[in-house]
Design a protein around this motif. Structure first.
Motif, PDB file in Angstrom:
ATOM      1  N   TRP A  29       1.033  -1.325  -0.056  1.00 40.67           N
ATOM      2  CA  TRP A  29       0.068   0.246  -0.049  1.00 40.67           C
ATOM      3  C   TRP A  29       0.952   1.270   0.146  1.00 40.67           C
ATOM      4  O   TRP A  29       1.775   1.323   0.804  1.00 40.67           O
ATOM      5  CB  TRP A  29      -0.952  -0.010   1.139  1.00 40.67           C
ATOM      6  CG  TRP A  29      -1.786  -1.259   1.340  1.00 40.67           C
ATOM      7  CD1 TRP A  29      -1.625  -2.308   1.954  1.00 40.67           C
ATOM      8  CD2 TRP A  29      -3.017  -1.276   0.630  1.00 40.67           C
ATOM      9  NE1 TRP A  29      -2.592  -3.199   1.835  1.00 40.67           N
ATOM     10  CE2 TRP A  29      -3.573  -2.725   0.898  1.00 40.67           C
ATOM     11  CE3 TRP A  29      -3.709  -0.339  -0.138  1.00 40.67           C
ATOM     12  CZ2 TRP A  29      -4.963  -3.065   0.478  1.00 40.67           C
ATOM     13  CZ3 TRP A  29      -5.109  -0.800  -0.672  1.00 40.67           C
ATOM     14  CH2 TRP A  29      -5.617  -1.984  -0.460  1.00 40.67           C
ATOM     15  N   ASP A  87      -5.131  -2.313  -6.354  1.00 34.98           N
ATOM     16  CA  ASP A  87      -6.212  -2.126  -5.420  1.00 34.98           C
ATOM     17  C   ASP A  87      -6.433  -0.510  -5.213  1.00 34.98           C
ATOM     18  O   ASP A  87      -5.814   0.188  -5.212  1.00 34.98           O
ATOM     19  CB  ASP A  87      -6.108  -2.670  -4.037  1.00 34.98           C
ATOM     20  CG  ASP A  87      -5.904  -4.180  -4.110  1.00 34.98           C
ATOM     21  OD1 ASP A  87      -6.887  -4.738  -4.687  1.00 34.98           O
ATOM     22  OD2 ASP A  87      -5.086  -4.784  -3.443  1.00 34.98           O
ATOM     23  N   GLY A  89      -7.679   1.917  -2.791  1.00 33.77           N
ATOM     24  CA  GLY A  89      -7.624   2.515  -1.379  1.00 33.77           C
ATOM     25  C   GLY A  89      -8.140   3.820  -1.188  1.00 33.77           C
ATOM     26  O   GLY A  89      -7.385   4.863  -1.826  1.00 33.77           O
ATOM     27  N   HIS A 156     -11.200  -0.383  -1.435  1.00 31.07           N
ATOM     28  CA  HIS A 156     -10.789  -0.630  -0.030  1.00 31.07           C
ATOM     29  C   HIS A 156     -11.165   1.048   0.875  1.00 31.07           C
ATOM     30  O   HIS A 156     -10.567   1.605  -0.132  1.00 31.07           O
ATOM     31  CB  HIS A 156      -9.378  -1.062   0.211  1.00 31.07           C
ATOM     32  CG  HIS A 156      -9.234  -2.254  -0.281  1.00 31.07           C
ATOM     33  ND1 HIS A 156      -9.075  -3.311   0.566  1.00 31.07           N
ATOM     34  CD2 HIS A 156      -8.709  -2.954  -1.523  1.00 31.07           C
ATOM     35  CE1 HIS A 156      -8.917  -4.583  -0.192  1.00 31.07           C
ATOM     36  NE2 HIS A 156      -8.645  -4.178  -1.487  1.00 31.07           N
ATOM     37  N   SER A 158     -10.540   3.420   3.976  1.00 36.39           N
ATOM     38  CA  SER A 158      -9.880   3.806   5.369  1.00 36.39           C
ATOM     39  C   SER A 158     -11.153   4.272   6.081  1.00 36.39           C
ATOM     40  O   SER A 158     -11.678   5.150   5.928  1.00 36.39           O
ATOM     41  CB  SER A 158      -8.978   4.988   5.206  1.00 36.39           C
ATOM     42  OG  SER A 158      -8.396   5.209   6.281  1.00 36.39           O
ATOM     43  N   THR A 168     -17.988   1.442   4.424  1.00 34.22           N
ATOM     44  CA  THR A 168     -17.462   0.410   3.881  1.00 34.22           C
ATOM     45  C   THR A 168     -18.419  -0.767   3.811  1.00 34.22           C
ATOM     46  O   THR A 168     -18.392  -1.630   2.785  1.00 34.22           O
ATOM     47  CB  THR A 168     -16.314   0.277   4.973  1.00 34.22           C
ATOM     48  OG1 THR A 168     -15.516   1.395   5.154  1.00 34.22           O
ATOM     49  CG2 THR A 168     -15.509  -0.927   4.580  1.00 34.22           C
ATOM     50  N   ALA A 173     -17.051  -3.245   0.668  1.00 34.39           N
ATOM     51  CA  ALA A 173     -15.529  -2.761   0.382  1.00 34.39           C
ATOM     52  C   ALA A 173     -14.523  -3.397   1.278  1.00 34.39           C
ATOM     53  O   ALA A 173     -14.687  -3.893   2.551  1.00 34.39           O
ATOM     54  CB  ALA A 173     -15.255  -1.166   0.367  1.00 34.39           C
ATOM     55  N   GLY A 174     -13.441  -3.567   1.210  1.00 31.27           N
ATOM     56  CA  GLY A 174     -12.122  -3.826   2.044  1.00 31.27           C
ATOM     57  C   GLY A 174     -12.114  -2.727   2.818  1.00 31.27           C
ATOM     58  O   GLY A 174     -12.469  -1.547   2.662  1.00 31.27           O
ATOM     59  N   TRP A 175     -11.545  -2.916   4.174  1.00 28.37           N
ATOM     60  CA  TRP A 175     -11.279  -2.167   5.278  1.00 28.37           C
ATOM     61  C   TRP A 175      -9.952  -1.788   5.510  1.00 28.37           C
ATOM     62  O   TRP A 175      -9.051  -3.018   5.799  1.00 28.37           O
ATOM     63  CB  TRP A 175     -12.063  -2.560   6.544  1.00 28.37           C
ATOM     64  CG  TRP A 175     -11.912  -1.906   7.718  1.00 28.37           C
ATOM     65  CD1 TRP A 175     -12.122  -0.441   7.789  1.00 28.37           C
ATOM     66  CD2 TRP A 175     -11.703  -2.423   8.866  1.00 28.37           C
ATOM     67  NE1 TRP A 175     -12.048  -0.168   9.130  1.00 28.37           N
ATOM     68  CE2 TRP A 175     -12.062  -1.217   9.822  1.00 28.37           C
ATOM     69  CE3 TRP A 175     -11.775  -3.647   9.365  1.00 28.37           C
ATOM     70  CZ2 TRP A 175     -11.730  -1.569  11.292  1.00 28.37           C
ATOM     71  CZ3 TRP A 175     -12.031  -3.824  10.895  1.00 28.37           C
ATOM     72  CH2 TRP A 175     -11.548  -2.723  11.691  1.00 28.37           C
ATOM     73  N   ILE A 176      -9.650  -0.572   5.713  1.00 27.77           N
ATOM     74  CA  ILE A 176      -8.346  -0.293   5.924  1.00 27.77           C
ATOM     75  C   ILE A 176      -8.121   0.557   7.286  1.00 27.77           C
ATOM     76  O   ILE A 176      -9.012   1.545   7.277  1.00 27.77           O
ATOM     77  CB  ILE A 176      -7.569   0.549   4.843  1.00 27.77           C
ATOM     78  CG1 ILE A 176      -7.472   0.037   3.496  1.00 27.77           C
ATOM     79  CG2 ILE A 176      -6.120   1.194   5.244  1.00 27.77           C
ATOM     80  CD1 ILE A 176      -6.949   0.968   2.292  1.00 27.77           C
TER      81      ILE A 176
END
Length: 204
Positions: A29, A87, A89, A156, A158, A168, A173-176
């Motif tokens: 990332w 990805d 983010g 993803h 944040s 999210t 979605a993916g989670w940061i």
């Protein structure tokens, strides 16, 4: 289980990413914090052509700092260099906007931005507003091998607060997230699971 690395972006980050790939890391990332770090898309491009398996993500891009068509174009370009390994983010800009003296952007505006970016990547025409004017925009030459809108680009977010966690979950979605200790980490995961359940998704 996947393990990734997060990088305060430097132009030659590809050297670290190459080593991370050799060691079996799954993701890299790249911070998108102008005035503090190097440009993430430049560094990701260099990493894309020097790696084969590791996923490369913006960690995280700030919508106000890169308009939607520019972001979609950059993501699709990276996707041509590293097909299926990119990805997206994205966040409200806690650090990147404060580096310029501004507060975080509104979550609703981020949701609109995400919708526009993915609509463009799907080849759709989007109503885009800039400088008080609204225009219809799309990729004009998708048939040319200049970029890749075919392979998926995973989303993803944040998410440190309830509104971003809810978004999210809404977008699946993916989670940061970043945590400072185990207790904090447990609370963050618990809160995210609650948001996920509230959105009607099964928690694995």
């Amino acid at each position: 289980m996947d393990f990734g690395i997060a990088l305060p972006t430097a132009a030659d980050n590809y050297k670290i990413v190459q080593r991370a790939e050799e060691l079996g890391f799954s993701h890299a990332w790249f911070y998108d914090t102008q005035m503090l770090s190097a440009d993430c898309f430049v560094a990701m491009g260099a990493a894309a052509v020097r790696t084969k398996k590791i996923r490369l993500g913006t960690g995280v891009l700030v919508p106000s700092n890169r308009i939607a068509p520019v972001a979609a174009n950059a993501l699709a370009t990276l996707n041509q260099l590293a097909p299926g390994r990119i990805d997206f983010g994205v966040g409200t800009g806690f650090t990147a906007r404060r580096a310029m003296g501004f507060g975080a952007m509104k979550v609703a505006d981020m949701e609109t931005y995400i919708s526009q970016v993915y609509a463009l990547l799907r080849g759709e025409t989007v109503d885009f507003e800039m400088e008080g004017q609204k225009k219809k925009i799309r990729f004009l030459n998708p048939e040319l091998p200049l970029f890749n809108t075919r392979d998926p680009i995973a989303l993803h977010l944040s998410a440190f607060g309830p509104r971003t966690r809810d978004l999210t979950a809404k977008l699946k979605a993916g989670w940061i997230d970043f945590v400072s200790n185990v207790a904090h980490g447990v609370k963050e995961v618990t809160d995210m699971r609650e948001a996920w359940t509230k959105a009607g998704h099964a928690v694995g």
